[in-house]
Design a protein around this motif. Structure first.
Motif, mmCIF file in Angstrom:
data_model
loop_
_atom_site.group_PDB
_atom_site.id
_atom_site.type_symbol
_atom_site.label_atom_id
_atom_site.label_comp_id
_atom_site.label_asym_id
_atom_site.label_seq_id
_atom_site.Cartn_x
_atom_site.Cartn_y
_atom_site.Cartn_z
ATOM 1 N N GLY A 228 -15.311 21.731 7.085
ATOM 2 C CA GLY A 228 -14.682 20.195 6.287
ATOM 3 C C GLY A 228 -13.527 20.150 6.973
ATOM 4 N N SER A 229 -12.939 20.174 7.936
ATOM 5 C CA SER A 229 -11.713 19.799 7.914
ATOM 6 C C SER A 229 -11.515 18.541 8.582
ATOM 7 C CB SER A 229 -10.699 21.611 8.413
ATOM 8 O OG SER A 229 -10.847 22.595 7.853
ATOM 9 N N ILE A 230 -12.839 18.046 9.809
ATOM 10 C CA ILE A 230 -12.898 17.186 10.536
ATOM 11 C C ILE A 230 -12.268 16.083 9.007
ATOM 12 C CG2 ILE A 230 -13.794 16.522 12.094
ATOM 13 C CD1 ILE A 230 -15.626 19.164 12.882
ATOM 14 N N LEU A 231 -13.302 16.465 8.382
ATOM 15 C CA LEU A 231 -13.720 14.778 7.380
ATOM 16 C C LEU A 231 -11.945 14.303 7.031
ATOM 17 C CD1 LEU A 231 -14.760 12.461 6.304
ATOM 18 C CD2 LEU A 231 -15.371 13.724 3.980
ATOM 19 N N ILE A 232 -11.237 15.304 6.215
ATOM 20 C CA ILE A 232 -9.904 15.888 5.789
ATOM 21 C C ILE A 232 -8.743 14.899 6.832
ATOM 22 C CG2 ILE A 232 -8.476 17.254 4.753
ATOM 23 C CD1 ILE A 232 -10.368 18.863 3.278
ATOM 24 N N VAL A 233 -8.762 15.425 7.591
ATOM 25 C CA VAL A 233 -7.776 15.477 9.063
ATOM 26 C C VAL A 233 -8.335 13.499 9.617
ATOM 27 C CG1 VAL A 233 -7.374 15.652 11.481
ATOM 28 C CG2 VAL A 233 -7.613 17.118 9.299
ATOM 29 N N ALA A 234 -9.454 13.566 9.491
ATOM 30 C CA ALA A 234 -9.444 12.363 10.064
ATOM 31 C C ALA A 234 -8.940 11.237 8.940
ATOM 32 C CB ALA A 234 -11.877 11.751 10.370
ATOM 33 N N LEU A 235 -9.196 11.727 7.780
ATOM 34 C CA LEU A 235 -8.889 10.594 6.283
ATOM 35 C C LEU A 235 -7.548 10.545 6.204
ATOM 36 C CD1 LEU A 235 -11.565 11.158 3.564
ATOM 37 C CD2 LEU A 235 -11.211 9.928 4.964
ATOM 38 N N LEU A 236 -6.785 11.682 6.620
ATOM 39 C CA LEU A 236 -5.422 11.352 6.631
ATOM 40 C C LEU A 236 -5.052 10.989 8.267
ATOM 41 C CD1 LEU A 236 -4.046 15.539 6.115
ATOM 42 C CD2 LEU A 236 -3.733 13.427 4.189
ATOM 43 N N VAL A 237 -5.199 10.748 9.168
ATOM 44 C CA VAL A 237 -4.928 9.710 10.600
ATOM 45 C C VAL A 237 -5.006 8.477 10.106
ATOM 46 C CG1 VAL A 237 -5.653 9.016 12.947
ATOM 47 C CG2 VAL A 237 -5.779 11.945 12.039
ATOM 48 N N LEU A 238 -6.721 8.318 9.750
ATOM 49 C CA LEU A 238 -6.472 6.882 8.957
ATOM 50 C C LEU A 238 -5.612 6.248 8.320
ATOM 51 C CD1 LEU A 238 -8.649 4.208 8.881
ATOM 52 C CD2 LEU A 238 -10.020 5.728 7.048
ATOM 53 N N TRP A 239 -5.237 7.628 7.244
ATOM 54 C CA TRP A 239 -4.238 6.684 5.837
ATOM 55 C C TRP A 239 -2.599 6.660 6.012
ATOM 56 C CZ3 TRP A 239 -2.315 10.839 1.275
ATOM 57 C CH2 TRP A 239 -1.514 10.290 0.415
ATOM 58 N N GLN A 240 -2.583 6.814 7.819
ATOM 59 C CA GLN A 240 -0.966 7.231 7.581
ATOM 60 C C GLN A 240 -2.037 5.989 9.178
ATOM 61 O OE1 GLN A 240 1.415 9.360 7.852
ATOM 62 N NE2 GLN A 240 2.681 7.945 9.047
ATOM 63 N N PHE A 241 -2.140 5.750 9.787
ATOM 64 C CA PHE A 241 -3.072 4.601 10.529
ATOM 65 C C PHE A 241 -2.288 2.997 9.432
ATOM 66 C CE2 PHE A 241 -5.534 0.870 11.435
ATOM 67 C CZ PHE A 241 -4.629 0.664 13.211
ATOM 68 N N LEU A 242 -2.950 3.024 8.082
ATOM 69 C CA LEU A 242 -3.296 2.045 7.250
ATOM 70 C C LEU A 242 -1.448 1.666 6.695
ATOM 71 C CD1 LEU A 242 -6.002 2.263 5.299
ATOM 72 C CD2 LEU A 242 -6.215 0.864 6.883
ATOM 73 N N SER A 243 -0.989 3.011 6.409
ATOM 74 C CA SER A 243 0.693 2.679 5.669
ATOM 75 C C SER A 243 1.547 2.191 7.422
ATOM 76 C CB SER A 243 1.158 4.709 5.141
ATOM 77 O OG SER A 243 0.035 4.643 4.183
ATOM 78 N N THR A 244 1.628 3.191 8.487
ATOM 79 C CA THR A 244 2.806 2.851 9.448
ATOM 80 C C THR A 244 2.135 1.143 9.963
ATOM 81 O OG1 THR A 244 0.886 3.704 11.091
ATOM 82 C CG2 THR A 244 3.891 4.541 9.874
ATOM 83 N N SER A 245 0.911 0.917 10.366
ATOM 84 C CA SER A 245 0.283 -0.687 11.105
ATOM 85 C C SER A 245 0.608 -1.596 10.310
ATOM 86 C CB SER A 245 -0.871 -0.666 11.160
ATOM 87 O OG SER A 245 -1.747 -0.228 10.205
ATOM 88 N N GLY A 246 1.231 -1.594 8.085
ATOM 89 C CA GLY A 246 1.269 -2.874 7.904
ATOM 90 C C GLY A 246 0.052 -3.314 7.730
ATOM 91 N N LEU A 247 -0.858 -2.630 7.626
ATOM 92 C CA LEU A 247 -1.651 -3.386 6.874
ATOM 93 C C LEU A 247 -1.938 -3.845 5.519
ATOM 94 C CD1 LEU A 247 -4.762 -2.120 9.487
ATOM 95 C CD2 LEU A 247 -3.985 -5.094 9.586
ATOM 96 N N LEU A 248 -1.520 -2.483 4.619
ATOM 97 C CA LEU A 248 -1.803 -1.963 4.176
ATOM 98 C C LEU A 248 0.328 -2.243 3.535
ATOM 99 C CD1 LEU A 248 -3.860 0.033 2.557
ATOM 100 C CD2 LEU A 248 -4.269 -2.523 1.860
ATOM 101 N N PRO A 249 0.904 -2.578 2.251
ATOM 102 C CA PRO A 249 2.809 -2.984 2.605
ATOM 103 C C PRO A 249 2.622 -0.984 1.561
ATOM 104 C CG PRO A 249 1.285 -4.609 0.515
ATOM 105 C CD PRO A 249 0.729 -3.233 1.242
ATOM 106 N N ALA A 250 3.545 -0.727 2.327
ATOM 107 C CA ALA A 250 4.337 0.377 2.128
ATOM 108 C C ALA A 250 4.705 1.196 0.769
ATOM 109 C CB ALA A 250 5.299 1.037 2.705
ATOM 110 N N TYR A 251 5.001 0.347 -0.002
ATOM 111 C CA TYR A 251 4.678 0.124 -1.747
ATOM 112 C C TYR A 251 3.824 0.544 -2.578
ATOM 113 C CZ TYR A 251 4.379 -4.626 -2.519
ATOM 114 O OH TYR A 251 3.919 -6.105 -2.552
ATOM 115 N N LEU A 252 2.758 0.204 -2.019
ATOM 116 C CA LEU A 252 1.239 0.447 -2.675
ATOM 117 C C LEU A 252 0.844 1.432 -2.205
ATOM 118 C CD1 LEU A 252 -0.222 -3.695 -2.489
ATOM 119 C CD2 LEU A 252 1.261 -1.838 -4.519
#
Length: 254
Positions: A13-37
């Motif tokens: 159960g933890s694997i999926l949660i960690v994967a989602l958090l990693v993906l979320w962090q990547f989308l936020s820091t890569s500039g694909l999505l604005p940080a304020y959104l």
């Protein structure tokens, strides 16, 4: 063996949660999505830590409203199910009203309650009762109605009255449905309190969410969302613990 199985389930159960958090962090820091959104998980954690004392104050209010609404929802749901089980006339009269209460959206009821009862705790508690009442009443009634007929006949043959039949047959048969409804109602109680607080109030997680949304502090918005989810999970865990204590035979069967 059982302990290793539980650890394995927790790991999967933890694997999926960690994967989602990693993906979320990547989308936020890569500039694909604005940080304020979409603030990063790190920003959300920082906001949670910074506002933790304030969140504790608001959480106490929301949990008090949820506890009071859940208590009255359980009591009213039990009384309604008991009356429907005792009288076919009351069952035919009350059941459509139960269904009707669930056809009106919660967001539509909340403004009326605030208009009628003000911005205090009362409209929040009433809204939670409306939200939690239906699953409690329906599940308890179904448990009472599905009690074993042969067991009731045996007790009647032994001289038992309605009270003994209810206590020793119908009520134990309804416990499984009661705890299933309680898990749903426990999570609904927190959500219902937050929704009611959106429309007016002085303290509570819903009031906090409205304030940070108006300030465009989306990192704090995400922080309180996760806190609400966490509180709901804690309540459901407490219900599971209570169920194990109240129904030890179920654990033995497993």
């Amino acid at each position: 063996m059982k302990k290793s199985t539980n650890i394995s389930k927790l790991f999967r159960g933890s694997i999926l949660i960690v994967a989602l958090l990693v993906l979320w962090q990547f989308l936020s820091t890569s500039g694909l999505l604005p940080a304020y959104l979409l603030p990063s998980p790190v920003q959300v954690i920082k906001a949670f830590v910074q506002d933790f004392p304030l969140l504790v104050v608001h959480s106490k209010v929301t949990l008090l409203e949820a506890a009071m609404g859940l208590f009255f929802g359980i009591v009213s749901g039990f009384l309604c199910a008991f009356l429907m089980d005792r009288s076919a006339f009351l069952k035919d009269a009350l059941y459509p009203l139960l269904v009707l209460t669930q056809t009106v959206p919660t967001v539509a009821i909340a403004p009326l309650l605030v208009l009628w009862m003000g911005y205090g705790m009362t409209p929040k508690v009433v809204l939670i009762v409306i939200v939690t009442f239906f699953p409690m009443a329906v599940n308890l009634y179904e448990g009472f109605a599905s009690a074993d007929v042969d067991e009731m006949r045996l007790l009647r043959a032994m001289g038992a009255g309605k009270r003994e039949i209810f206590s020793y047959v119908k009520l134990p048969n309804a416990l499984d449905g009661f705890f299933s409804a309680l898990k749903i109602s426990a999570s609904y109680s927190v959500v219902g309190a937050v929704i009611a607080e959106w429309l007016g109030g002085f303290q509570g997680l819903g009031v906090y969410m409205t304030r940070v949304k108006n300030a465009y502090s989306y990192d704090r918005m995400f922080a309180v969302i996760f806190l609400i989810s966490f509180l709901s999970l804690i309540l459901m865990g407490l219900v599971n613990l209570f169920q194990r204590e109240a129904m030890p035979w179920k654990q033995l069967n497993r």
